[in-house]
Enzyme design. Structure first.
Site, PDB file in Angstrom:
ATOM      1  N   ALA A  41       0.838  -1.211   0.000  1.00 13.72           N
ATOM      2  CA  ALA A  41       0.000   0.000   0.000  1.00 13.72           C
ATOM      3  C   ALA A  41       0.867   1.251   0.000  1.00 13.72           C
ATOM      4  O   ALA A  41       0.600   2.218  -0.741  1.00 13.72           O
ATOM      5  CB  ALA A  41      -0.924  -0.006   1.214  1.00 13.72           C
ATOM      6  N   ASN A  42       1.918   1.257   0.808  1.00 11.79           N
ATOM      7  CA  ASN A  42       2.785   2.447   0.871  1.00 11.79           C
ATOM      8  C   ASN A  42       3.381   2.759  -0.510  1.00 11.79           C
ATOM      9  O   ASN A  42       3.426   3.915  -0.948  1.00 11.79           O
ATOM     10  CB  ASN A  42       3.954   2.216   1.839  1.00 11.79           C
ATOM     11  N   THR A 211      19.874   0.911  -1.705  1.00 10.41           N
ATOM     12  CA  THR A 211      19.640   2.187  -1.022  1.00 10.41           C
ATOM     13  C   THR A 211      20.549   2.241   0.201  1.00 10.41           C
ATOM     14  O   THR A 211      20.791   1.235   0.872  1.00 10.41           O
ATOM     15  CB  THR A 211      18.160   2.378  -0.634  1.00 10.41           C
ATOM     16  N   SER A 239      11.232   5.727   8.932  1.00  5.47           N
ATOM     17  CA  SER A 239      10.408   4.584   8.527  1.00  5.47           C
ATOM     18  C   SER A 239       9.572   4.948   7.298  1.00  5.47           C
ATOM     19  O   SER A 239       8.989   6.029   7.227  1.00  5.47           O
ATOM     20  CB  SER A 239       9.527   4.090   9.674  1.00  5.47           C
ATOM     21  N   ASP A 243       9.946   2.695   1.084  1.00  4.40           N
ATOM     22  CA  ASP A 243       8.721   2.524   0.292  1.00  4.40           C
ATOM     23  C   ASP A 243       8.459   3.744  -0.599  1.00  4.40           C
ATOM     24  O   ASP A 243       8.040   3.610  -1.748  1.00  4.40           O
ATOM     25  CB  ASP A 243       7.512   2.283   1.207  1.00  4.40           C
TER      26      ASP A 243
HETATM   27  P1  ATP Z   1      13.058   2.192   5.736  1.00  3.40           P
HETATM   28  O1  ATP Z   1      13.065   0.732   6.123  1.00  3.40           O
HETATM   29  O2  ATP Z   1      13.510   3.116   6.836  1.00  3.40           O
HETATM   30  O3  ATP Z   1      11.812   2.630   5.084  1.00  3.40           O
HETATM   31  P2  ATP Z   1      15.109   1.315   3.956  1.00  3.40           P
HETATM   32  O4  ATP Z   1      15.984   0.677   5.002  1.00  3.40           O
HETATM   33  O5  ATP Z   1      14.329   0.406   3.082  1.00  3.40           O
HETATM   34  O6  ATP Z   1      14.174   2.392   4.622  1.00  3.40           O
HETATM   35  P3  ATP Z   1      17.088   3.331   3.289  1.00  3.40           P
HETATM   36  O7  ATP Z   1      18.277   3.003   2.497  1.00  3.40           O
HETATM   37  O8  ATP Z   1      17.268   3.561   4.748  1.00  3.40           O
HETATM   38  O9  ATP Z   1      15.987   2.209   2.987  1.00  3.40           O
HETATM   39  O10 ATP Z   1      16.373   4.642   2.705  1.00  3.40           O
HETATM   40  C1  ATP Z   1      15.783   4.689   1.417  1.00  3.40           C
HETATM   41  C2  ATP Z   1      16.119   6.018   0.776  1.00  3.40           C
HETATM   42  O11 ATP Z   1      15.613   7.065   1.615  1.00  3.40           O
HETATM   43  C3  ATP Z   1      17.614   6.280   0.647  1.00  3.40           C
HETATM   44  O12 ATP Z   1      18.099   5.766  -0.592  1.00  3.40           O
HETATM   45  C4  ATP Z   1      17.673   7.794   0.703  1.00  3.40           C
HETATM   46  O13 ATP Z   1      17.431   8.323  -0.595  1.00  3.40           O
HETATM   47  C5  ATP Z   1      16.501   8.164   1.615  1.00  3.40           C
HETATM   48  N1  ATP Z   1      16.987   8.384   2.983  1.00  3.40           N
HETATM   49  C6  ATP Z   1      17.031   7.489   3.997  1.00  3.40           C
HETATM   50  N2  ATP Z   1      17.581   8.027   5.108  1.00  3.40           N
HETATM   51  C7  ATP Z   1      17.907   9.301   4.782  1.00  3.40           C
HETATM   52  C8  ATP Z   1      18.505  10.402   5.489  1.00  3.40           C
HETATM   53  N3  ATP Z   1      18.913  10.277   6.753  1.00  3.40           N
HETATM   54  N4  ATP Z   1      18.665  11.578   4.837  1.00  3.40           N
HETATM   55  C9  ATP Z   1      18.245  11.729   3.547  1.00  3.40           C
HETATM   56  N5  ATP Z   1      17.681  10.731   2.827  1.00  3.40           N
HETATM   57  C10 ATP Z   1      17.516   9.537   3.426  1.00  3.40           C
END
Ligand code: ATP
Length: 301
Positions: A41-42, A211, A239, A243
């Protein structure tokens, strides 16, 4: 070029507490709230808010929770492909303490039982040029079957195999795989994002995106690596950033953009989400995602 998101949807009930309860203890929360969640959904909401034509395929029960889910999502996209089951709708209870740590328990009867190819019109709507987006919440055999069906129909397939099931991730029918750094390590055993991305491509994906949280993301396409830096923001709640990234990437690809352009815009969209509390509530608005689109288009002129 429509986006078909196939996955899960649930109610997230979040309780804010001073501390986690002990076994056997009853604790009054400082506050609680219901919202719609689920990675499927997200990602569907994020894709729809880029202006893409989105259809969302997921399963709900026939209970009050399903009515709440429909009510919350009705302004986002067409809900005709929600499959109804004689089961409780999926839900997560999230307990967050003062330090921002959380405990989560999920009931996933609907997602575990969902077979979109049998229960919905997915096969009839999948067409050449469509984009199929899936996550890791359905049974892996179901996910693989949907990806293969989409490839056979000439669609572009995107897999964000989160949460990982512990089984091997099949990338044979995947065009773009998106994982965070922890997942990249768990799948490939390699802590280095570039080497992990190359491994994911060796395993069958045409392109891989890892990511990297505050470091943005790494894109591997046609053997070339593109490091895309994150947009600097004051972090409120990360969080749901993943997504927003996945959904927006799919949505921006429908504009005919390259994968690199779409990933740049998705990084900007995810940064907006990181600066706000909540998961779906933190997803950027249509106006914000259009602004990002206009900026990326202006930069590419
Ligand atoms: P989550 O589980 O927290 O939703 P994830 O672990 O799947 O995220 P991340 O790599 O933490 O994925 O984050 C996804 C994207 O969000 C990153 O590629 C980046 O573009 C953005 N992002 C995450 N944290 C930050 C931050 N502290 N500052 C700026 N952008 C961020």
């Amino acid at each position: 070029m429509p986006v078909r998101v196939v996955g899960n949807v649930c109610i997230d009930t979040t309780f804010r507490v001073d501390r986690f309860p002990q076994p056997g203890e009853t604790l009054n929360a400082r506050g609680h709230a219901d919202g719609v969640g689920g990675k499927g959904a997200n990602q569907a909401v994020a894709a729809a808010r880029t202006g893409a034509d989105v259809r969302f395929f997921a399963a709900v029960g026939t209970d009050l929770a399903a009515a709440f889910i429909r009510e919350q999502l009705k302004g986002e996209f067409d809900l005709r492909h929600l499959s109804e089951k004689p089961l409780p709708s999926d839900r997560s209870t999230i307990v967050v303490n003062r330090d921002g740590e959380n405990l989560i328990i999920s009931g996933i009867d609907c997602a575990a039982d969902f077979d979109p190819l049998r229960e919905t019109g997915l096969l009839t709507v999948l067409a050449h040029g469509d984009i199929l987006v899936m996550q890791g919440n359905l049974r892996s055999t179901v996910t693989d079957a949907c990806l293969r069906a989409a490839k056979a129909a000439g669609a572009t397939t995107i897999l964000n195999p989160s949460p990982l099931s512990g089984e091997a991730v099949d990338l044979a029918a995947v065009d773009i795989v998106i994982v965070n750094q922890g997942e990249a390590f768990e799948i490939t055993g390699d802590p280095d994002p570039e080497r992990a991305a190359r491994d994911l491509v060796r395993r069958g994906a045409k392109a891989a995106i890892v990511t990297l949280g505050a470091a943005g993301c790494l894109l591997l396409e046609d053997g070339a690596v593109d490091q895309i830096p994150a947009v600097k923001v004051v972090v409120v709640d990360t969080s749901g950033a993943g997504d927003v990234f996945c959904g927006c990437l799919a949505g921006y690809l429908t504009k005919g953009w390259t994968l690199a352009q779409s990933a740049r815009a998705a990084v900007a969209a995810a940064a907006l989400a990181v600066g706000r509390p909540g998961t779906l509530e933190a997803c950027p608005s249509r106006a914000e995602l259009t602004k990002i689109m206009n900026t990326v288009e202006a930069e590419s002129l």
